[in-house]
Scaffold this active site. Structure first.
Site, PDB file in Angstrom:
ATOM      1  N   HIS A  87       0.708  -1.125   0.153  1.00 19.72           N
ATOM      2  CA  HIS A  87       0.091  -0.079   0.140  1.00 19.72           C
ATOM      3  C   HIS A  87       0.749   1.335   0.156  1.00 19.72           C
ATOM      4  CE1 HIS A  87      -2.577  -2.794   2.318  1.00 19.72           C
ATOM      5  NE2 HIS A  87      -3.541  -2.914   1.589  1.00 19.72           N
ATOM      6  N   ILE A 114      -7.982  14.150   3.849  1.00 17.22           N
ATOM      7  CA  ILE A 114      -9.021  13.491   3.012  1.00 17.22           C
ATOM      8  C   ILE A 114      -9.902  12.387   3.271  1.00 17.22           C
ATOM      9  CG2 ILE A 114      -8.856  12.243   0.508  1.00 17.22           C
ATOM     10  CD1 ILE A 114      -6.014  13.580   0.185  1.00 17.22           C
ATOM     11  N   THR A 166      -9.406   2.246   7.872  1.00 18.20           N
ATOM     12  CA  THR A 166      -9.634   2.179   9.308  1.00 18.20           C
ATOM     13  C   THR A 166     -10.311   3.786  10.380  1.00 18.20           C
ATOM     14  OG1 THR A 166      -7.708   1.829  10.227  1.00 18.20           O
ATOM     15  CG2 THR A 166      -8.212   2.083  11.931  1.00 18.20           C
ATOM     16  N   SER A 167      -9.992   4.759  10.212  1.00 18.70           N
ATOM     17  CA  SER A 167     -11.299   6.134  10.168  1.00 18.70           C
ATOM     18  C   SER A 167     -12.577   5.676  10.311  1.00 18.70           C
ATOM     19  CB  SER A 167     -10.763   7.477  10.191  1.00 18.70           C
ATOM     20  OG  SER A 167     -10.517   7.400   9.342  1.00 18.70           O
ATOM     21  N   ASP A 189      -3.279   7.934  14.796  1.00 17.64           N
ATOM     22  CA  ASP A 189      -2.327   9.045  15.198  1.00 17.64           C
ATOM     23  C   ASP A 189      -2.886  10.261  14.710  1.00 17.64           C
ATOM     24  OD1 ASP A 189       0.260   6.970  15.022  1.00 17.64           O
ATOM     25  OD2 ASP A 189      -1.013   7.049  16.564  1.00 17.64           O
ATOM     26  N   ALA A 190      -3.102  10.429  13.481  1.00 17.22           N
ATOM     27  CA  ALA A 190      -3.848  11.926  13.222  1.00 17.22           C
ATOM     28  C   ALA A 190      -5.060  12.166  14.206  1.00 17.22           C
ATOM     29  CB  ALA A 190      -3.782  11.995  12.025  1.00 17.22           C
ATOM     30  N   GLY A 191      -5.713  10.879  14.023  1.00 16.05           N
ATOM     31  CA  GLY A 191      -7.258  10.702  14.593  1.00 16.05           C
ATOM     32  C   GLY A 191      -7.260  11.117  15.734  1.00 16.05           C
TER      33      GLY A 191
END
Lengths: 574, 574
Positions: free
Chosen positions: A217, A400, A441-442, A553-555
């Site tokens: 990926h 995004i 995932t998010s 993490d950004a989540g």
């Protein structure tokens, strides 16, 4: 470089429809993916595979007689949603239960897991086997954390052949686990791939170098070395895999299936030059080679890379590997002709009905829509920053993905609201659409959060502080249960848990909704900052298996921002 | 970028051996290429395909049940030698005669033609059908000048299925011609391919542009345009091919096989996005689609490009196209299992014996070796200049090819000389080795020149002026007959013919060998200069079908240089 596309956001779906158009004798499009267009023996286990798009012939090209019954196809490199998995599984089901099998990535684990729960709740037996063949992605003592790469093929092939033989779901599960146990892969990358519409590749490897331990990926590998000769590469790949034989396999007299897989732009001729030496080395090691494969089997768009997979055989595994198969992207031996089925015979899942709701809950639904509006605006304003944070340890698409998900979710919520839905139904539809459109995932996590809160609010009640706190608490528990992340793993859970605990404590001590939420949101902000501070230390050296959780993490930051932006909405509602 | 290789000059052969190692159940290596490792029905026509390497699965990946019986594999993008063709044809022969079929390129036409003559001379019936599907390479009124690209596949498939049905050689030839008549292709390229060991691609297309009318050997196309959307490309390709239906085909109710072919780095997903629209457009045109193919079928190493081929069906062609096949790179339907054959059952061609020679001819052979030494030195000194001339209208490899060929030829000549060969045998072995090692058009032509002169000199005579002039005259006639080039076509023939005529005239008028040769050589130099002056005018605008003869223009200069450098050698001998 990916050059041929129309609207980049239509790319995966148009590729799916083009594939079906080219193979109508084998495939049929259903919501979320494809299923066989040929009749399977009634009562056989349906093998449903899937994951993100961009890996052709994996996954959709591996649907056909002797291989999978259906493939779920997410966006490019993004997990499909639970709704997509559920839809394809329902269409593929032959009355013998469903085996879901896929590479071990957090988003896929979440969504396939959730779909499995829905299928089981409906009385359709369903099991999951994840694939963990990539030796570079975690050490042997953490083998369950390894991700799946080209070994997908051997597990799919053996599992599907076992289903085709008429084994029960429990027996097919045993075969799938055994095939995964007997499969090991190792790969290298020379250059990254480019998503349609993007002006540059997801990563680059310096000229003359290669990244060792490639992902499929756009993950850039765990270390770098000079590009060796073709023979040198063969020696490196074989040595690494002979160094880690699966438990129960001894080298002397062993039988093995080698698969030399090209990731995209490495050419067939190059693969054959490398395979020439792989074949020699395996023979020199005293191993008997059975029906090898050399070609592009699990790709990563136009990535330049190559991996070697070894499937170590016993009698059963040899029988299953050599059984005939006839899929668009993989054919072996001679299958018996199968009858074509009509599209009307396949079960197609459509969006559910709107349940009855009280006037109070319909009014609360207006507040929910306002909250989702605030959420979408906040995500939109912060998308670029969230992308930057995500690029440190993930693939930089968190902003995004959140934008796409929150926008689609708001549309679904407004539609449900105008159809007279209560708070629970609005949140459920909103969450499903988020996961459907954003994938990854998010997307899965936000579906869990929204539906958990919705279930606590119900379709009959006005806003009640205890119900909201219970909903957030359930969301916190369910996200941990789905995502297998604990506090301290440096994920969104590190923010969600303290937020939920603070909210519940304040509500229990009699504080009002707005004050309790405000206090909890401050606690969330502190937790997010603590998580963000760790990021620079983590960087590129981070183990690969964790990297697939990178967006979370950004989540953590997104979640803290979102809890804060909802305060004014709660003030208006409360 | 081609990154995985050992010694670049071993690349094609190592790729061939790796392919065979991966497919021992289907293929066997023989000198010059591969043949089936399964038993064919005795008495069936052997379909032998071939051309340069670098097009996998074409050609060697298309050998197997229901497809070809053998594939001849030249160097990368270079025609195989006549010796290689002969060797593979002998090994593939099942007693039913041999059909040689391949893309229409000058070098291939020469070498397959020469091999055919050898086979026929031995009593093995042999026919040739060349493939001319590329509509961009010449106008319709010069259809025989068109080259073969991805339409190779449809012609091979139909021809081989007809052979498999037990048809006679004459019947199979009719099918091959009919399949070629019914096949049309058109393609575009986005970027060129890189040979192993080269630091850059053979050509580049500016970012955002595409070359229309691609070739499969690094030819850059005939015009440039902006890269359109995937739908736009589908529309362009379909429109061009619907604009030129083969004679006898009408659109209404027609049946067609579309083949959307990727040249290398265009990904499957992109091909499917384009195919989605191709399928729509053909349906809208009222055409019925039969068993399409979308994938990498006739590649050009890592070239970025795509072509659309249409095979227009009648009942016979549909039956032949849909018949089962089981080759490493192309499988369709279910073949009946075939028995494996042992390598000892296959006829392997080895280098011939040295015939008796007179003392006078052995002495003349010493002069021949000295002449070939002078030739190799001259080629070596001028290689860079020859490459520069060739780069104007060809692919710039003439100097390298001539170096490789003349060096190998000299080694073979020395070996034959030390084994006691006469002049004829030395020149024959030298010519065969030149063609074997250099490949390409110039290799074929120098083989013809050397063997023609050798036959005239014989293995019994000393140097006789009349014999030498007759040999050069035969060389001139044979080169024109093989290469289908006439004086005025701006090829090496423009130098060879005046040289030969001058030599013959001088010898007939009683001049000595040295004086006659010197005069003829001056005439050759003048002719070469006249040809060279035309080159800047020709440049890139030159039609593609002629471009494959590009190396021969530089060949005119080589020939003039070589005739001149032989004057001192003749002085010593004479």
């Amino acid at each position: 470089m990916t050059r041929l596309f129309n609207d980049p956001s239509d790319f995966p779906d148009e590729a799916r429809l083009g594939l079906v158009a080219a193979h109508r004798d084998k495939l049929m499009a259903v919501p979320g993916g494809v299923v066989r267009s040929t009749r399977s023996e009634p009562g056989t286990v349906a093998v449903v595979i899937g994951g993100g798009s961009g890996h052709y012939p994996t996954f959709a090209g591996l649907v056909g007689q002797g291989l999978a019954h259906g493939a779920v196809m997410g966006n490019l490199f993004c997990s499909p949603s639970a709704q997509q998995v559920y839809s394809v599984a329902k269409a593929a089901n032959n009355g013998g239960g469903v085996l879901l099998t896929f590479g071990n990535y957090a988003g896929d684990v979440l969504h396939f897991g959730e779909a499995r729960e829905r299928l089981v709740a409906e009385g359709i037996p369903c099991e999951i086997v994840t694939i963990t063949d990539d030796v570079a992605s975690a050490p042997l003592n953490e083998i369950d954390k390894r991700r799946g790469i080209a070994g997908d093929l051997t597990v799919f092939k053996a599992t599907a052949a076992a289903a085709e033989e008429g084994n029960s779901l429990a027996e097919v599960v045993v075969v799938a686990r055994e095939a995964n146990h007997r499969t090991r892969s190792f790969g290298v990358a020379f250059d990254g791939c480019t998503l349609p519409g993007a002006s540059d590749a997801l990563f680059h490897v310096p000229e003359g170098k290669m990244a060792i331990g490639l992902g499929i990926h756009g993950e850039p590998g765990i270390s770098e070395a000079d590009v060796p000769s073709a023979n040198g590469l063969a020696e490196m790949l074989v040595a690494r895999l002979l160094d880690e034989l699966p438990e129960g396999v001894t080298l002397a007299g062993a039988r093995v299936v080698p698969i030399l897989n090209g990731l995209g732009t490495v050419k067939y001729e190059e693969l054959f030059v490398v395979y020439r030496r792989v074949d020699e080395l395996l023979r020199e090691a005293g191993v008997r080679i059975v029906e090898p494969d050399v070609g592009e089997l699990v790709t990563s768009l136009d990535m330049a890379g190559v991996s070697l997979t070894l499937l170590w055989l016993d009698d059963e595994m040899e029988r299953l590997w050599t059984a005939p198969a006839d899929a668009p992207g993989y054919r072996k031996g001679s299958v018996r002709p199968a009858e074509a089925i009509d599209a009307s015979e396949v079960e197609v899942v459509v969006q559910g009905e709107i349940p009855e709701a009280s006037q109070a809950s319909r009014e609360l639904a207006d507040g929910v829509v306002a909250a989702l509006e605030a959420l979408a605006v906040t995500v939109d304003e912060n998308a670029e920053m969230l992308g930057r944070i995500d690029a440190v340890a993930g693939d930089g698409d968190h902003g995004i993905g959140m934008q796409r998900g929150s926008k689609a979710c708001l549309e679904a919520a407004r539609q449900a609201q105008s159809d007279g839905a209560g708070a629970e139904t609005v949140l459920r539809f909103a969450g499903e659409r988020w996961a459907d459109k954003a994938g990854g995932t998010s997307g899965a996590i936000w579906r869990v959060i929204l539906t958990s809160i919705g279930e606590a609010l119900g379709d009959e009640h006005p806003l009640v502080a205890e119900r909201l706190a219970a909903g957030v608490s359930a969301a916190s528990d369910n996200v941990m249960s789905f995502g297998k992340a604990k506090p301290g793993d440096k994920t969104l859970v590190d923010v969600l848990v303290p937020f939920s605990e603070s909210l519940s404590a304040s509500v229990a001590s009699g504080e009002g909704v707005v004050a309790a939420w405000k206090k909890a949101s401050e606690r969330a902000g502190e937790a997010a900052e603590a998580t963000a501070e760790l990021l620079p230390k983590v960087g590129r050296a981070r183990p690969l298996a964790e990297k697939s959780l990178g967006t979370v993490d950004a989540g953590a930051t997104s979640l803290a921002l979102i809890t804060r932006c909802l305060i004014p909405v709660l003030k208006r509602c409360g």
